[in-house]
Design an enzyme around this catalytic site. Structure first.
Site, short mmCIF file in Angstrom:
data_model
loop_
_atom_site.label_atom_id
_atom_site.label_comp_id
_atom_site.label_asym_id
_atom_site.label_seq_id
_atom_site.Cartn_x
_atom_site.Cartn_y
_atom_site.Cartn_z
N TYR A 240 0.51 -1.35 0.07
CA TYR A 240 -0.33 -0.06 0.54
C TYR A 240 0.55 1.27 0.06
O TYR A 240 0.11 2.68 -0.64
CB TYR A 240 -1.42 0.08 1.47
CG TYR A 240 -0.16 0.18 2.50
CD1 TYR A 240 0.02 1.59 3.31
CD2 TYR A 240 0.50 -1.14 3.61
CE1 TYR A 240 0.43 1.01 4.64
CE2 TYR A 240 0.63 -0.82 4.39
CZ TYR A 240 0.77 0.26 5.03
OH TYR A 240 1.31 0.47 5.91
N GLU A 371 -4.88 7.36 -12.55
CA GLU A 371 -3.65 7.81 -11.49
C GLU A 371 -4.39 8.71 -10.33
O GLU A 371 -4.19 10.18 -10.56
CB GLU A 371 -2.85 8.17 -12.15
CG GLU A 371 -2.26 7.33 -13.16
CD GLU A 371 -0.66 7.73 -13.69
OE1 GLU A 371 -0.26 8.79 -12.33
OE2 GLU A 371 -0.22 7.65 -14.57
#
Length: 388
Positions: A240, A371
């Site tokens: 992450y 993104e």
């Protein structure tokens, strides 16, 4: 009186090396990419010869150290390349962007010496990279991953799928995010280096898209995909962190792509209004047209300043996260507005495929989606402001 000789230069003032590099990329884009843009867009396929030339030009390993065959240059240089190629074609631009600002950067920051030696060397010469985070159920909620990774002792085994992966068709190596323990939530997410040839891995269908059509956006399928133990990128359970930090950098690259696309549309419109005559004179002589050009140019300059600022902050080792979010937010909005106004200035011609501006407009739309969507950028900016 202040000493002007010590004044900080303008953000868009390029060094001698940066200017020479930008000019070289622009010349390359004009001569090697531009003649193929329409055909690639119509066929929705990237010309392999162009990809080969990108490697030959050194544009696929801009920040990669020279010892691995790269240029050993800066993040700002990578953004200049993305911008200049975007000025001609958004599809080739995003291929270069993902290679440099996402995949290469992830290896540079988290790769072991052995991983860097193996993969950065290949990516500087002939391997395309891809970044596989998104799934059908995890878009903006990036950590709702369902791709599962199981520890089998001598290897990891991945099962599941990824969606909307840029460079999927061309890529030889993929940075893939999977969860080793769903009960741990985001703390189970781990990054894996997956080669195209690994058993159990397959590139699925290619999406038929509105814009950046020559850029391959593909589904990835993992059916008992075997990944060597040494192909974990970074620490197990810390994927992450890699995802967040890499995307923060990648957003600046998308901002660069957007200002390139906007620049291409603006230049096309500027040239057209000088030559198009109505009522006995070029339409550039009419104040209404002039005002639209002024608005477009101002929006473009503001977006470029924000993108360059974020890139230079990143190169300087300064905190750039909020600047990156603002740059992507503003540049993607500006690109949509500028490309749309370009169509307006072309009139009926702008709505046809005979002229380039409709494609610039189609290519610009994705900037507010991938993104990190516009809403996610707004959320990032607001959170950082409220935390001050």
């Amino acid at each position: 009186m202040s000493d002007v000789t010590n004044a900080r230069p303008a953000l868009t003032m390029l060094s001698e090396d940066e200017a020479a590099f930008r000019d070289a990329v622009r010349a390359f884009a004009e001569s090697e990419i531009k003649p193929h843009v329409t055909h690639m867009d119509e066929k929705a396929e990237m010309d392999p010869a162009i990809v080969k030339k990108l490697f030959e030009m050194g544009l696929m390993g801009i920040e990669t150290p020279e010892k691995f065959g790269g240029a050993g240059s800066t993040f700002t240089m990578a953004c200049l390349a993305v911008e200049e190629i975007g000025r001609v074609d958004g599809s080739v631009s995003v291929l270069v962007d993902v290679q440099n600002t996402l995949t290469t950067n992830a290896f540079l920051k988290w790769g072991t010496p052995a991983q860097q030696e193996k993969y950065l060397s290949k990516m500087a010469t002939n391997w395309v990279g891809a970044y596989a985070l998104s799934e059908s159920s995890s878009g903006s909620d990036a950590f709702a991953l369902k791709l599962k990774a199981e520890d089998k002792g001598d290897k990891w085994v991945l099962n599941g799928s990824k969606l909307w992966i840029t460079n999927g068709k061309e890529a030889n190596v993929f940075i893939v995010f999977a969860n080793i323990d769903m009960a741990k939530g985001y703390k189970g997410i781990t990054a894996f280096i997956v080669e195209k040839s690994f058993p159990g891995f397959k590139v699925g269908k290619k999406e038929d898209k509105l814009g950046i059509r020559a850029s391959s956006t593909c589904e990835l399928l993992f059916e008992n995909c075997e990944v060597p133990k040494e192909n974990v990128l970074g620490e197990v359970g810390k994927g992450y962190k890699i995802a967040i930090e890499t995307l923060n950098e990648g957003r600046i690259g998308i901002g660069a792509q957007m200002i390139g696309i906007a620049q291409g549309a603006y230049e096309a419109a500027l040239g057209y209004v000088k030559g198009r005559e109505q009522f006995g004179k070029p339409i550039a002589h009419f104040q209404g047209v002039q005002f639209q050009l002024a608005e477009m140019r101002t929006e473009l300059e503001a977006a470029r300043l924000m993108v360059y600022n974020a890139a230079r902050l990143k190169d300087a080792g300064q905190d750039f996260i909020e600047a990156a979010a603002m740059a992507k937010l503003y540049a993607s909005r500006a690109a949509e507005k500028i490309t749309s106004k370009a169509i307006d200035l072309f009139g009926g011609n702008g709505f046809t495929k005979e002229y380039p501006v409709e494609k610039f407009w189609r290519d610009a739309k994705i900037g507010q989606i991938y993104e990190g969507t516009t809403n996610m950028q707004l959320q990032t900016i607001a959170k950082m402001e409220l935390d001050k």
